[in-house]
Design an enzyme around this catalytic site. Structure first.
Site, PDB file in Angstrom:
ATOM      1  N   TYR A 194     -11.458  14.637  -6.911  1.00  0.00           N
ATOM      2  CA  TYR A 194     -10.745  13.799  -7.874  1.00  0.00           C
ATOM      3  C   TYR A 194      -9.826  14.349  -8.561  1.00  0.00           C
ATOM      4  CZ  TYR A 194      -9.532  10.901 -11.969  1.00  0.00           C
ATOM      5  OH  TYR A 194      -8.665  10.233 -12.779  1.00  0.00           O
ATOM      6  N   HIS A 225     -18.617   2.764 -14.555  1.00  0.00           N
ATOM      7  CA  HIS A 225     -18.353   3.622 -15.612  1.00  0.00           C
ATOM      8  C   HIS A 225     -19.355   3.145 -16.753  1.00  0.00           C
ATOM      9  CE1 HIS A 225     -14.337   3.658 -13.867  1.00  0.00           C
ATOM     10  NE2 HIS A 225     -14.432   4.790 -14.351  1.00  0.00           N
ATOM     11  N   LEU A 226     -19.593   4.234 -17.683  1.00  0.00           N
ATOM     12  CA  LEU A 226     -20.738   4.255 -18.517  1.00  0.00           C
ATOM     13  C   LEU A 226     -20.708   2.895 -19.332  1.00  0.00           C
ATOM     14  CD1 LEU A 226     -23.235   5.218 -19.491  1.00  0.00           C
ATOM     15  CD2 LEU A 226     -21.872   6.654 -21.127  1.00  0.00           C
ATOM     16  N   ARG A 241     -25.119  13.595 -11.657  1.00  0.00           N
ATOM     17  CA  ARG A 241     -24.065  13.017 -10.617  1.00  0.00           C
ATOM     18  C   ARG A 241     -23.289  14.295 -10.036  1.00  0.00           C
ATOM     19  NH1 ARG A 241     -20.038   8.707 -12.922  1.00  0.00           N
ATOM     20  NH2 ARG A 241     -19.248  10.810 -13.752  1.00  0.00           N
ATOM     21  N   ASP A 284       0.874  -1.385   0.006  1.00  0.00           N
ATOM     22  CA  ASP A 284       0.033   0.145  -0.080  1.00  0.00           C
ATOM     23  C   ASP A 284       1.011   1.309   0.120  1.00  0.00           C
ATOM     24  OD1 ASP A 284      -1.667   2.095   0.677  1.00  0.00           O
ATOM     25  OD2 ASP A 284      -2.786   0.876   2.043  1.00  0.00           O
TER      26      ASP A 284
HETATM   27  N1  UDP Z   1     -22.863   7.945 -16.728  1.00  0.00           N
HETATM   28  C1  UDP Z   1     -24.500   7.771 -16.872  1.00  0.00           C
HETATM   29  N2  UDP Z   1     -24.779   6.766 -16.314  1.00  0.00           N
HETATM   30  C2  UDP Z   1     -24.167   5.832 -15.485  1.00  0.00           C
HETATM   31  C3  UDP Z   1     -22.613   6.145 -15.586  1.00  0.00           C
HETATM   32  C4  UDP Z   1     -22.039   7.169 -16.067  1.00  0.00           C
HETATM   33  O1  UDP Z   1     -25.189   8.552 -17.098  1.00  0.00           O
HETATM   34  O2  UDP Z   1     -24.541   4.732 -15.174  1.00  0.00           O
HETATM   35  C5  UDP Z   1     -22.267   9.435 -17.402  1.00  0.00           C
HETATM   36  C6  UDP Z   1     -21.474  10.299 -16.391  1.00  0.00           C
HETATM   37  O3  UDP Z   1     -22.408  11.046 -15.643  1.00  0.00           O
HETATM   38  C7  UDP Z   1     -20.588  10.776 -17.231  1.00  0.00           C
HETATM   39  C8  UDP Z   1     -20.418   9.995 -18.500  1.00  0.00           C
HETATM   40  O4  UDP Z   1     -21.583   8.874 -18.328  1.00  0.00           O
HETATM   41  O5  UDP Z   1     -21.266  12.014 -17.859  1.00  0.00           O
HETATM   42  C9  UDP Z   1     -19.247   9.052 -18.270  1.00  0.00           C
HETATM   43  O6  UDP Z   1     -19.092   8.570 -16.980  1.00  0.00           O
HETATM   44  P1  UDP Z   1     -17.919   7.592 -16.449  1.00  0.00           P
HETATM   45  O7  UDP Z   1     -18.202   7.162 -15.042  1.00  0.00           O
HETATM   46  O8  UDP Z   1     -18.048   6.191 -17.352  1.00  0.00           O
HETATM   47  O9  UDP Z   1     -16.548   8.344 -16.619  1.00  0.00           O
HETATM   48  P2  UDP Z   1     -16.152   9.580 -16.059  1.00  0.00           P
HETATM   49  O10 UDP Z   1     -16.410  10.773 -17.069  1.00  0.00           O
HETATM   50  O11 UDP Z   1     -16.628   9.962 -14.912  1.00  0.00           O
HETATM   51  O12 UDP Z   1     -14.543   9.622 -16.169  1.00  0.00           O
END
Ligand code: UDP
Length: 329
Positions: free
Chosen positions: A141, A188-189, A279, A51
């Site tokens: 982040y 992730h989307l 979000r 870690d």
């Molecule tokens: N997103 C969404 N539904 C989900 C997951 C993500 O609408 O279940 C949206 C999120 O708000 C962002 C985009 O998809 O606008 C990409 O999100 P992800 O978490 O994949 O990557 P990030 O852009 O946060 O690094």
């Protein structure tokens, strides 16, 4: 070269490790396996399980070893979580990084490639984003990654450390049926959309009232292999005295709804979705200009097409529906 890859058991780090080994570098993975997978680490790499936040343990684990370069990918990287638990982000992404520098520079490290993020920019006024845009993160982040970039600039100035920060846009796709995306929980989307396609579940769309063409967030998706290749380009570029931040993206933005539509075309399945609240911390639109990476690092991405990116992720999903828990085919 003797290279240490932190986070080498993770989604991006394991593919970086694979590419380093393919080019003949002696590669060691450092990971605490809190989120990574032992099976993601290529067999030819050495492995140190520790870690990074525990400096004494880190020193012990690295004793007697030597490295020339570090690829620092170990991190916490969820925008939503970072808005609820900023302490985790500043510990894992800032303090742990300082430990890494302090403990590896005495072992011979004089250069580092740092995994940074588009989230350092915040909510830019225009797109595409170039590296000279203001950096005003909208989530902790992005703030934690930006702070570590300035730590690197100080180590460059005071200790002669060479550094490149790769500001990733949205890493996506799978390198092969052997290495792909597997987070627990998955947030992730693209993997969530493909899981919904496979299992008939529902995708939540986080907000449809953003100032974008269809009201959903726009992102720049980049294939994991192209992303990994940039790390090797960056390592070479530091030999030519090049330093600083570089964007990595394709320069094309796709909305959440477009990702769902392309995924329907790739999978041949209809995917149910429902609009959910925004979000926290999400910028409406993040699209890269990667001109600097192409011109200065010599980066030459080959897999920019979103359909191809999603196809590779779908092949991985079909081969390993439960990620690394699925038996290899
Ligand atoms: N997103 C969404 N539904 C989900 C997951 C993500 O609408 O279940 C949206 C999120 O708000 C962002 C985009 O998809 O606008 C990409 O999100 P992800 O978490 O994949 O990557 P990030 O852009 O946060 O690094």
């Amino acid at each position: 070269m003797k290279v240490l890859v932190t986070g080498g058991a993770g989604y991006i780090g394991s593919v970086v490790t694979e590419r380093l080994l393919a080019e003949g570098h002696e590669t060691t993975v450092l990971d605490d396996l809190s989120e990574g997978h032992r099976d993601a680490i290529p067999a030819a790499a050495s492995f140190v399980e520790v870690d990074l936040r525990d400096r004494a343990a880190l020193r012990g684990a690295l004793a007697g070893r030597s490295f020339e370069a570090v690829m620092h990918l170990a991190a916490s990287c969820l925008v939503g979580e970072s808005m609820e638990n900023p302490g985790k982000y500043f510990e894992n992404n800032l303090s742990a990084g300082v430990n890494l520098l302090e403990e590896t520079m005495p072992l011979g490290v004089d250069r580092i490639v740092f995994s940074s993020t588009a989230a350092t920019y915040g909510d830019p006024e225009t797109i595409p984003i170039t590296e000279d845009f203001p950096t005003e993160p909208t989530n902790s982040y992005g703030a934690s990654k930006l702070l570590f970039e300035s730590v690197l600039a100080w180590y460059s100035r005071l200790k002669g450390l060479k550094w490149i920060a790769l500001r990733y846009f949205n890493a996506a796709g799978a390198a092969s049926e052997e290495r792909g995306e597997d987070h627990d929980p998955e947030t992730h989307l693209i993997p969530l959309v493909l899981k919904a396609a496979a299992e008939g579940g529902e995708v939540q769309i986080f907000g449809d009232d953003y100032p974008t063409p269809d009201g959903t967030c726009v992102r720049d998706y980049i294939h994991i292999r192209d992303l990994a290749d940039a790390h090797l380009d960056a390592m070479r570029a530091m030999e030519r005295g090049i330093e600083g931040p570089f964007n990595l993206g394709n320069g094309a933005g796709f909305s959440v709804r477009e990702v769902i539509q392309v995924s329907e075309a790739v999978t041949g399945k209809s995917i149910r979705s429902r609009v959910a609240p925004r979000r926290p911390g999400d910028p409406p639109s993040l699209v890269a200009s990667s001109k600097r990476a192409r011109e200065i690092l010599g980066w030459n991405p080959q897999r920019g097409d979103l359909k191809g990116i999603i196809e590779s992720a779908w092949q991985w999903h079909l081969a390993r529906p439960d990620g690394y828990r699925s038996a290899a085919t």
